[in-house]
Scaffold this motif. Structure first.
Motif, PDB file in Angstrom:
ATOM      1  N   ALA A 115       1.030  -1.045   0.179  1.00  0.00           N
ATOM      2  CA  ALA A 115      -0.304   0.084  -0.080  1.00  0.00           C
ATOM      3  C   ALA A 115       0.999   1.232   0.109  1.00  0.00           C
ATOM      4  O   ALA A 115       0.461   2.207  -0.856  1.00  0.00           O
ATOM      5  CB  ALA A 115      -0.795   0.347   1.096  1.00  0.00           C
ATOM      6  N   PHE A 116       1.838   0.613   0.865  1.00  0.00           N
ATOM      7  CA  PHE A 116       2.423   2.286   0.806  1.00  0.00           C
ATOM      8  C   PHE A 116       3.283   2.837  -0.686  1.00  0.00           C
ATOM      9  O   PHE A 116       3.822   3.572  -1.023  1.00  0.00           O
ATOM     10  CB  PHE A 116       4.125   1.969   2.021  1.00  0.00           C
ATOM     11  CG  PHE A 116       5.088   3.863   2.318  1.00  0.00           C
ATOM     12  CD1 PHE A 116       4.797   4.557   2.581  1.00  0.00           C
ATOM     13  CD2 PHE A 116       6.272   3.691   1.554  1.00  0.00           C
ATOM     14  CE1 PHE A 116       5.372   5.890   2.659  1.00  0.00           C
ATOM     15  CE2 PHE A 116       6.887   5.128   1.488  1.00  0.00           C
ATOM     16  CZ  PHE A 116       6.294   5.980   2.191  1.00  0.00           C
TER      17      PHE A 116
ATOM     18  N   GLU B 286      -9.000   7.628  -3.392  1.00  0.00           N
ATOM     19  CA  GLU B 286      -7.777   6.724  -3.410  1.00  0.00           C
ATOM     20  C   GLU B 286      -6.702   6.818  -2.691  1.00  0.00           C
ATOM     21  O   GLU B 286      -6.655   5.775  -2.333  1.00  0.00           O
ATOM     22  CB  GLU B 286      -7.734   7.303  -5.397  1.00  0.00           C
ATOM     23  CG  GLU B 286      -7.227   5.845  -5.232  1.00  0.00           C
ATOM     24  CD  GLU B 286      -6.531   6.348  -7.329  1.00  0.00           C
ATOM     25  OE1 GLU B 286      -6.884   7.123  -7.332  1.00  0.00           O
ATOM     26  OE2 GLU B 286      -5.512   5.365  -7.439  1.00  0.00           O
ATOM     27  N   VAL B 287      -6.598   7.759  -2.725  1.00  0.00           N
ATOM     28  CA  VAL B 287      -5.327   8.358  -1.177  1.00  0.00           C
ATOM     29  C   VAL B 287      -5.698   7.175  -0.004  1.00  0.00           C
ATOM     30  O   VAL B 287      -4.812   6.760   0.511  1.00  0.00           O
ATOM     31  CB  VAL B 287      -4.327   9.688  -1.188  1.00  0.00           C
ATOM     32  CG1 VAL B 287      -3.414   9.250   0.112  1.00  0.00           C
ATOM     33  CG2 VAL B 287      -3.932  10.217  -2.477  1.00  0.00           C
TER      34      VAL B 287
ATOM     35  N   CYS C 119      -5.697   3.655   4.076  1.00  0.00           N
ATOM     36  CA  CYS C 119      -6.743   2.616   5.233  1.00  0.00           C
ATOM     37  C   CYS C 119      -6.454   1.089   4.906  1.00  0.00           C
ATOM     38  O   CYS C 119      -6.018   0.403   5.587  1.00  0.00           O
ATOM     39  CB  CYS C 119      -8.309   3.056   5.099  1.00  0.00           C
ATOM     40  SG  CYS C 119      -8.219   4.465   5.864  1.00  0.00           S
ATOM     41  N   ARG C 120      -5.610   0.760   4.134  1.00  0.00           N
ATOM     42  CA  ARG C 120      -4.724  -0.348   3.026  1.00  0.00           C
ATOM     43  C   ARG C 120      -3.677  -0.335   4.402  1.00  0.00           C
ATOM     44  O   ARG C 120      -3.443  -2.004   5.367  1.00  0.00           O
ATOM     45  CB  ARG C 120      -4.933  -0.719   2.093  1.00  0.00           C
ATOM     46  CG  ARG C 120      -4.847  -1.849   1.494  1.00  0.00           C
ATOM     47  CD  ARG C 120      -4.654  -2.496   0.016  1.00  0.00           C
ATOM     48  NE  ARG C 120      -3.377  -2.426  -0.206  1.00  0.00           N
ATOM     49  CZ  ARG C 120      -2.906  -2.278  -1.193  1.00  0.00           C
ATOM     50  NH1 ARG C 120      -3.345  -2.227  -2.065  1.00  0.00           N
ATOM     51  NH2 ARG C 120      -1.630  -3.391  -2.061  1.00  0.00           N
ATOM     52  N   LEU C 121      -2.732   0.529   4.229  1.00  0.00           N
ATOM     53  CA  LEU C 121      -2.145   0.930   5.386  1.00  0.00           C
ATOM     54  C   LEU C 121      -1.908   0.459   6.526  1.00  0.00           C
ATOM     55  O   LEU C 121      -1.355  -1.007   6.935  1.00  0.00           O
ATOM     56  CB  LEU C 121      -1.009   1.682   4.571  1.00  0.00           C
ATOM     57  CG  LEU C 121       0.672   1.806   5.009  1.00  0.00           C
ATOM     58  CD1 LEU C 121       1.766   0.975   4.538  1.00  0.00           C
ATOM     59  CD2 LEU C 121       1.047   3.701   5.252  1.00  0.00           C
TER      60      LEU C 121
ATOM     61  N   PRO D 155      -8.170   9.677  15.106  1.00  0.00           N
ATOM     62  CA  PRO D 155      -7.277   9.815  15.071  1.00  0.00           C
ATOM     63  C   PRO D 155      -6.351   9.181  14.140  1.00  0.00           C
ATOM     64  O   PRO D 155      -5.205   9.634  14.179  1.00  0.00           O
ATOM     65  CB  PRO D 155      -7.076   8.874  16.524  1.00  0.00           C
ATOM     66  CG  PRO D 155      -8.690   8.846  17.180  1.00  0.00           C
ATOM     67  CD  PRO D 155      -9.698   9.444  15.843  1.00  0.00           C
ATOM     68  N   VAL D 156      -6.971   7.871  14.007  1.00  0.00           N
ATOM     69  CA  VAL D 156      -5.986   6.953  12.529  1.00  0.00           C
ATOM     70  C   VAL D 156      -5.891   7.965  11.855  1.00  0.00           C
ATOM     71  O   VAL D 156      -4.666   7.847  11.244  1.00  0.00           O
ATOM     72  CB  VAL D 156      -7.250   5.687  12.592  1.00  0.00           C
ATOM     73  CG1 VAL D 156      -6.847   4.926  11.703  1.00  0.00           C
ATOM     74  CG2 VAL D 156      -6.458   4.893  13.998  1.00  0.00           C
TER      75      VAL D 156
END
Ligand code: F6P
Length: 548
Positions: free
Chosen positions: A9-10, A59-60, A65-67, A313-314
């Motif tokens: 994801a990164f 998309e970002v 969130c996937r990361l 916070p996330v």
């Protein structure tokens, strides 16, 4: 776990970098009239966090969130509420969330539910507040306590000092609070000069009860009081302690009965919810201290339960990862538009920079990516007339966090309208700037010649496209403040989790302490020339000037 920068994801986020940077904030808003709805989040009925003016897209956000999921953040969050070993370099857990749990909740630490002992200590604080406020606990002449002096530093100072100031309009208990932290005797001296020893109460706050600044200030305060009251037997009425170290507290001369406890699973910079918050409760009352805890607990529950896409916070932490590790923006400005939050930037500096200013990961390897940003700030509107020039036109891009409150506790509606207008205007100016065409037509309308317009225009163009976040609350209540602080605690924790660093130790401050100890000896006993030439030279100069 694979390091952040090797996560699929990164890598996908890095691929998106150019595309995202190619779209201006103005364009994003023009393309999507519902951008604010899409990128702002509510926290109950009290807080709205607007992330729409960041350089990101849906998309970002999805990749971020996937990361977080790929890096098992959910597991990390769950562990923050139980028996974790986050602070492995000091052999400690990080369980500050237990400090604000309701009495029936459970937080396990080494097989024991710690919530009952948290509430037992809270009950002692409540009782102490009752006695001080009611004049039952009084000074050596029988007069009630009028001034509380907290002596502590770092986490044993910044949290309570910031909150006591933030809640100034709630200080209705007849108690003035003072905070002494610095090794510079100027601070202690100026506080003592304004006190009546007969009505002063010193709270010696130190987790370890060994910190040199605190113990030096505490000893000096004790001598000052002894001189005034003339007998050691009076000390007990004027000194209480907050610590985990009962032995050192009693060795100092404070009876354990007058000691308020916290535990080694509470990090200094996360400790204001514990007995370290005693000066807050004394200043604003125990009930308001409980509301502060309730606000923090509500934010804890939000962290635990909200899906990452709606988790404040996330998302704040993920955005900072995006800004720092992908876009290369390594500084964060925080600008509270509330005068009583003037200590908030300093508090956040310790919270974030002491936690995440790390260069070694949890496996003991050097990290191969940026970690904690430089956090700094000032209250609005003061900052506008100082360094905001750089934010708007400087060569460094600093993501800004604006914190504002719809209502004020003070009866100055004109001030309040103008304050909020200024905050909104700054976020607007940073995002959308002012184009050359507009500058030129304004200058022409002022009657300037075409030549003068061409000469002046470049200086007046505002490039805009600078990211910011707005955190808007209805009012600076104890509850909202608790939620706000917990939000930043969790942002810090999530960042640390994704960077795979220990956010709960602070070995970096140790070397300076050790070197200072040797230099104190040198200054005490005359200069020894065993140092580097710069230190030797400065020692010699100090010696020369201190005798003249
Ligand atoms: O030197 C850093 C530090 O250990 C902080 O982490 C801590 O908040 C501060 O010193 C004060 O420590 P103590 O509460 O033990 O006096």
């Amino acid at each position: 776990m694979r390091a952040l920068i090797r996560q699929p994801a990164f890598l996908a986020l890095q691929q998106l970098k150019q595309q995202e940077q190619g779209t201006s904030l103005a364009q994003r808003f023009a393309d999507d009239p519902a951008r604010f709805e899409q990128f702002s989040l509510g926290f109950g009925d009290h807080m709205r966090v607007d992330l729409s003016r960041q350089h990101w897209s849906a998309e970002v956000r999805a990749q971020l969130c996937r990361l977080a999921s790929d890096m098992s953040l959910r597991q990390g969050i769950d562990a923050l509420f139980g028996d974790n070993a986050f602070n492995h370099t000091e052999g400690r857990a990080a369980l500050h969330t237990a400090l604000r749990m309701p009495p029936k909740a459970k937080a396990m630490h080494r097989g024991e539910n710690v919530v009952p002992k948290v509430h037992a200590e809270l009950a002692r604080i409540q009782d102490f507040c009752r006695r001080v406020h009611g004049g039952i606990w009084h000074g050596y002449t029988g007069r009630p306590i009028s001034d509380v002096v907290n002596i502590g530093i770092g986490g044993s100072d910044l949290g309570p000092a910031m909150v006591a100031e933030a809640l100034a309009p709630c200080r209705d208990k007849g108690i003035r609070t003072h905070f002494v932290s610095n090794m510079d005797g100027a601070q202690l001296g100026s506080v003592l000069a304004g006190l009546d020893p007969a009505t002063a109460l010193f709270v010696i706050s130190s987790k370890t009860f060994t910190t040199d600044e605190t113990m030096t200030n505490a000893r000096a305060a004790r001598s000052w009081l002894m001189t005034a009251c003339g007998g050691e037997e009076h000390i007990a009425r004027h000194f209480v302690a907050v610590s985990v170290n009962a032995e050192a507290v009693t060795a100092f001369g404070i009876d354990e009965a007058n000691m308020f406890r916290f535990w080694d699973w509470v990090g200094g910079r996360f400790s204001l919810w514990s007995a370290i918050g005693l000066p807050i409760a004394l200043a604003v009352g125990f009930e308001r201290f409980q509301q502060l805890l309730a606000g923090a607990h509500a934010m804890d529950e939000h962290l635990r339960q909200a899906p990452f896409e709606q988790n404040i916070p996330v998302l704040l932490a993920l955005l900072s990862i995006w800004n720092i590790n992908v876009l290369g923006l390594q500084s964060e400005g925080v600008f509270p538009y509330h005068h009583h939050l003037k200590r908030f930037p300093a508090f956040l500096q310790q919270l974030n920079m002491e936690s995440n200013g790390k260069g070694v990961n949890n496996a003991g390897q050097p990290v191969d990516h940026a970690t904690g940003p430089v956090v700094w700030g000032e209250v609005g509107t003061n900052g506008q007339h100082a360094f905001f020039q750089l934010l708007h036109q400087g060569s460094v891009m600093v993501p800004a966090e604006f914190i504002g409150f719809a209502r004020s506790a003070y009866p100055y509606p004109e001030h309040q309208r103008k304050l909020l207008a200024n905050m909104l205007a700054q976020a607007q100016a940073m995002a959308f700037g002012k184009a050359r065409e507009q500058v030129e037509s304004e200058l022409a309308a002022e009657g300037l010649s075409a030549e003068a317009v061409a000469e002046l225009a470049p200086y007046k163009v505002m490039p805009g496209n600078r990211p910011s976040t707005v955190i808007l609350c209805d009012e600076l209540t104890p509850y909202n403040l608790g939620a706000l602080i917990a939000m930043y605690e969790h942002k810090t924790f999530v960042q640390g989790w994704l960077w795979n660093i220990n956010s709960f130790d602070q070995w970096g401050v140790e070397l300076g302490k050790k070197l200072a100890a040797r230099l104190i000896d040198d200054l005490d006993h005359g200069v020894t020339l065993g140092h580097d030439s710069a230190t030797n030279g400065l020692l010699a100069q100090i010696k020369l000037w201190s005798v003249s």
